[in-house]
Design a protein around this motif. Structure first.
Motif, PDB file in Angstrom:
ATOM      1  N   GLY A   1       0.831  -1.157   0.128  1.00 54.04           N
ATOM      2  CA  GLY A   1      -0.228  -0.087  -0.118  1.00 54.04           C
ATOM      3  C   GLY A   1       1.266   1.660  -0.458  1.00 54.04           C
ATOM      4  N   ALA A   2       2.182   1.065  -0.290  1.00 49.71           N
ATOM      5  CA  ALA A   2       3.454   2.169   0.022  1.00 49.71           C
ATOM      6  C   ALA A   2       2.763   3.146  -0.818  1.00 49.71           C
ATOM      7  CB  ALA A   2       4.622   2.352   0.293  1.00 49.71           C
ATOM      8  N   MET A   3       2.445   2.313  -2.820  1.00 47.76           N
ATOM      9  CA  MET A   3       1.884   3.850  -3.571  1.00 47.76           C
ATOM     10  C   MET A   3       1.051   4.362  -3.432  1.00 47.76           C
ATOM     11  SD  MET A   3       3.255   4.473  -6.603  1.00 47.76           S
ATOM     12  CE  MET A   3       4.269   3.663  -6.637  1.00 47.76           C
ATOM     13  N   ASP A   4       0.130   3.822  -2.772  1.00 49.12           N
ATOM     14  CA  ASP A   4      -1.155   4.226  -2.319  1.00 49.12           C
ATOM     15  C   ASP A   4      -0.887   5.980  -1.330  1.00 49.12           C
ATOM     16  OD1 ASP A   4      -2.748   2.302  -4.379  1.00 49.12           O
ATOM     17  OD2 ASP A   4      -3.476   1.204  -2.156  1.00 49.12           O
ATOM     18  N   LEU A   5      -0.356   5.180  -0.288  1.00 46.00           N
ATOM     19  CA  LEU A   5      -0.101   6.051   0.225  1.00 46.00           C
ATOM     20  C   LEU A   5       0.467   7.277   0.278  1.00 46.00           C
ATOM     21  CD1 LEU A   5       0.560   4.408   3.366  1.00 46.00           C
ATOM     22  CD2 LEU A   5      -1.303   5.747   3.370  1.00 46.00           C
ATOM     23  N   VAL A   6       1.459   7.050  -0.684  1.00 47.80           N
ATOM     24  CA  VAL A   6       2.046   8.384  -1.830  1.00 47.80           C
ATOM     25  C   VAL A   6       1.761   9.373  -2.301  1.00 47.80           C
ATOM     26  CG1 VAL A   6       4.876   7.321  -0.987  1.00 47.80           C
ATOM     27  CG2 VAL A   6       3.826   6.965  -3.142  1.00 47.80           C
ATOM     28  N   THR A   7       0.855   8.624  -3.683  1.00 39.17           N
ATOM     29  CA  THR A   7      -0.178   9.328  -5.052  1.00 39.17           C
ATOM     30  C   THR A   7      -1.045   9.722  -4.421  1.00 39.17           C
ATOM     31  OG1 THR A   7      -0.927   6.942  -4.449  1.00 39.17           O
ATOM     32  CG2 THR A   7       0.931   8.141  -5.762  1.00 39.17           C
ATOM     33  N   SER A   8      -1.340   9.904  -2.824  1.00 38.44           N
ATOM     34  CA  SER A   8      -3.137  10.009  -2.502  1.00 38.44           C
ATOM     35  C   SER A   8      -2.942  11.899  -2.295  1.00 38.44           C
ATOM     36  CB  SER A   8      -3.150   9.370  -0.698  1.00 38.44           C
ATOM     37  OG  SER A   8      -2.645   9.845  -0.082  1.00 38.44           O
ATOM     38  N   GLY A   9      -1.665  12.042  -2.273  1.00 42.11           N
ATOM     39  CA  GLY A   9      -1.810  13.641  -1.968  1.00 42.11           C
ATOM     40  C   GLY A   9      -2.176  13.904   0.542  1.00 42.11           C
ATOM     41  N   SER A  10      -2.284  12.857   1.241  1.00 34.71           N
ATOM     42  CA  SER A  10      -1.593  12.753   2.636  1.00 34.71           C
ATOM     43  C   SER A  10      -0.405  12.999   2.551  1.00 34.71           C
ATOM     44  CB  SER A  10      -2.126  11.249   3.250  1.00 34.71           C
ATOM     45  OG  SER A  10      -3.255  11.066   2.786  1.00 34.71           O
ATOM     46  N   LYS A  11       0.051  13.833   3.709  1.00 38.19           N
ATOM     47  CA  LYS A  11       1.082  14.139   4.206  1.00 38.19           C
ATOM     48  C   LYS A  11       1.972  13.122   4.382  1.00 38.19           C
ATOM     49  CE  LYS A  11       2.634  16.613   8.035  1.00 38.19           C
ATOM     50  NZ  LYS A  11       2.485  17.421   9.554  1.00 38.19           N
ATOM     51  N   VAL A  12       2.968  12.786   4.331  1.00 32.92           N
ATOM     52  CA  VAL A  12       3.987  11.496   4.769  1.00 32.92           C
ATOM     53  C   VAL A  12       4.618  12.015   5.969  1.00 32.92           C
ATOM     54  CG1 VAL A  12       5.314   9.733   3.329  1.00 32.92           C
ATOM     55  CG2 VAL A  12       3.643  10.327   2.139  1.00 32.92           C
ATOM     56  N   ILE A  13       4.442  11.165   6.349  1.00 35.50           N
ATOM     57  CA  ILE A  13       5.756  11.315   7.581  1.00 35.50           C
ATOM     58  C   ILE A  13       6.936   9.624   7.775  1.00 35.50           C
ATOM     59  CG2 ILE A  13       6.303  11.143  10.434  1.00 35.50           C
ATOM     60  CD1 ILE A  13       3.593  13.374   9.774  1.00 35.50           C
ATOM     61  N   VAL A  14       7.991  10.006   7.443  1.00 35.74           N
ATOM     62  CA  VAL A  14       8.478   8.607   7.803  1.00 35.74           C
ATOM     63  C   VAL A  14       9.235   8.371   8.728  1.00 35.74           C
ATOM     64  CG1 VAL A  14      10.827   7.712   6.248  1.00 35.74           C
ATOM     65  CG2 VAL A  14       8.979   8.795   4.995  1.00 35.74           C
ATOM     66  N   ILE A  15       9.096   7.474   9.502  1.00 36.57           N
ATOM     67  CA  ILE A  15       9.905   7.207  10.360  1.00 36.57           C
ATOM     68  C   ILE A  15      10.756   6.713  10.590  1.00 36.57           C
ATOM     69  CG2 ILE A  15       9.703   6.753  13.496  1.00 36.57           C
ATOM     70  CD1 ILE A  15       6.154   7.777  13.618  1.00 36.57           C
ATOM     71  N   MET A  16      12.102   6.349  11.120  1.00 30.53           N
ATOM     72  CA  MET A  16      12.552   6.058  10.613  1.00 30.53           C
ATOM     73  C   MET A  16      15.056   5.827  11.785  1.00 30.53           C
ATOM     74  SD  MET A  16      14.537   6.946   7.133  1.00 30.53           S
ATOM     75  CE  MET A  16      16.314   7.742   7.056  1.00 30.53           C
ATOM     76  N   GLU A  17      15.621   5.215  12.127  1.00 30.50           N
ATOM     77  CA  GLU A  17      16.429   5.241  12.617  1.00 30.50           C
ATOM     78  C   GLU A  17      17.730   6.171  11.571  1.00 30.50           C
ATOM     79  OE1 GLU A  17      18.146   1.440  13.751  1.00 30.50           O
ATOM     80  OE2 GLU A  17      17.142   1.272  15.289  1.00 30.50           O
ATOM     81  N   HIS A  18      18.409   7.165  12.100  1.00 30.34           N
ATOM     82  CA  HIS A  18      19.072   8.274  11.541  1.00 30.34           C
ATOM     83  C   HIS A  18      20.271   7.152  11.202  1.00 30.34           C
ATOM     84  CE1 HIS A  18      19.402  12.668  11.650  1.00 30.34           C
ATOM     85  NE2 HIS A  18      20.753  11.877  10.403  1.00 30.34           N
ATOM     86  N   LEU A  19      21.196   6.384  11.821  1.00 33.13           N
ATOM     87  CA  LEU A  19      22.119   6.256  11.045  1.00 33.13           C
ATOM     88  C   LEU A  19      22.146   4.658  10.579  1.00 33.13           C
ATOM     89  CD1 LEU A  19      24.521   7.482  12.931  1.00 33.13           C
ATOM     90  CD2 LEU A  19      24.221   7.555  11.002  1.00 33.13           C
ATOM     91  N   THR A  20      22.899   3.648   9.028  1.00 30.90           N
ATOM     92  CA  THR A  20      22.329   2.163   9.421  1.00 30.90           C
ATOM     93  C   THR A  20      23.375   1.386  10.737  1.00 30.90           C
ATOM     94  OG1 THR A  20      24.899   2.214   8.764  1.00 30.90           O
ATOM     95  CG2 THR A  20      22.897   2.627   7.346  1.00 30.90           C
ATOM     96  N   LYS A  21      22.936   0.674  10.876  1.00 26.71           N
ATOM     97  CA  LYS A  21      23.078  -0.601  11.860  1.00 26.71           C
ATOM     98  C   LYS A  21      25.364  -0.466  12.079  1.00 26.71           C
ATOM     99  CE  LYS A  21      19.762  -3.348  12.128  1.00 26.71           C
ATOM    100  NZ  LYS A  21      19.180  -4.679  12.175  1.00 26.71           N
TER     101      LYS A  21
ATOM    102  N   GLY B   1      26.983   1.965  10.679  1.00 23.81           N
ATOM    103  CA  GLY B   1      27.041   3.817  11.846  1.00 23.81           C
ATOM    104  C   GLY B   1      26.846   4.481  10.089  1.00 23.81           C
ATOM    105  N   GLY B   2      26.352   3.711   9.256  1.00 21.69           N
ATOM    106  CA  GLY B   2      27.490   5.304   7.859  1.00 21.69           C
ATOM    107  C   GLY B   2      25.395   6.012   7.781  1.00 21.69           C
ATOM    108  N   HIS B   3      25.379   6.291   6.893  1.00 23.52           N
ATOM    109  CA  HIS B   3      24.670   7.683   6.394  1.00 23.52           C
ATOM    110  C   HIS B   3      23.116   6.553   5.839  1.00 23.52           C
ATOM    111  CE1 HIS B   3      27.506  11.091   5.940  1.00 23.52           C
ATOM    112  NE2 HIS B   3      27.047  10.912   7.319  1.00 23.52           N
ATOM    113  N   LYS B   4      21.963   7.348   6.503  1.00 24.01           N
ATOM    114  CA  LYS B   4      20.785   7.154   5.564  1.00 24.01           C
ATOM    115  C   LYS B   4      20.220   7.961   4.961  1.00 24.01           C
ATOM    116  CE  LYS B   4      18.349   2.959   8.432  1.00 24.01           C
ATOM    117  NZ  LYS B   4      17.565   2.822   9.116  1.00 24.01           N
ATOM    118  N   ILE B   5      20.044   8.830   5.408  1.00 29.11           N
ATOM    119  CA  ILE B   5      19.766   9.890   4.589  1.00 29.11           C
ATOM    120  C   ILE B   5      20.986  10.919   4.355  1.00 29.11           C
ATOM    121  CG2 ILE B   5      18.644  12.436   5.317  1.00 29.11           C
ATOM    122  CD1 ILE B   5      18.424  11.520   8.281  1.00 29.11           C
ATOM    123  N   LEU B   6      20.697  10.496   2.761  1.00 27.21           N
ATOM    124  CA  LEU B   6      21.399  10.981   1.523  1.00 27.21           C
ATOM    125  C   LEU B   6      20.995  11.783   0.411  1.00 27.21           C
ATOM    126  CD1 LEU B   6      22.545   7.388   0.389  1.00 27.21           C
ATOM    127  CD2 LEU B   6      23.614   8.753   1.642  1.00 27.21           C
TER     128      LEU B   6
END
Length: 91
Positions: free
Chosen positions: A3-23, A25-30
């Protein structure tokens, strides 16, 4: 399906919750995603264990920092440039 495609194309506010770094210690936000995209520029807010970012007009804004982390910590742990709001908060 997920259902991810339905969520991102719906026009709704999309909030991502995740850990900042990889296990490891590498960057996840690029600067640019290296994986296939479900949607392009659809995320409104990103919440990690270190910080909260908002996305507006192709810019990233740091809005909150977790207690125990500094701005320098967040910059070092983030693999792209970002702006910092004037009223930076902690959580």
């Amino acid at each position: 399906m997920g259902g991810a495609m339905d969520l991102v194309t719906s026009g709704s506010k999309v909030i991502v919750i995740m850990e900042h770094l990889t296990k490891k210690g590498g960057h996840k936000i690029l600067e640019q995603c290296s994986l296939p995209l479900t949607g392009y520029r659809v995320v409104s807010q990103l919440i990690t264990d270190m910080a909260v970012f908002s996305f507006k007009h192709n810019d990233i804004f740091l809005t909150d920092i977790a207690k125990g982390y500094s701005l320098e910590d967040v910059r070092a742990a983030t693999g792209c440039e970002f702006n910092v709001v004037d009223n930076l908060k902690t959580f």
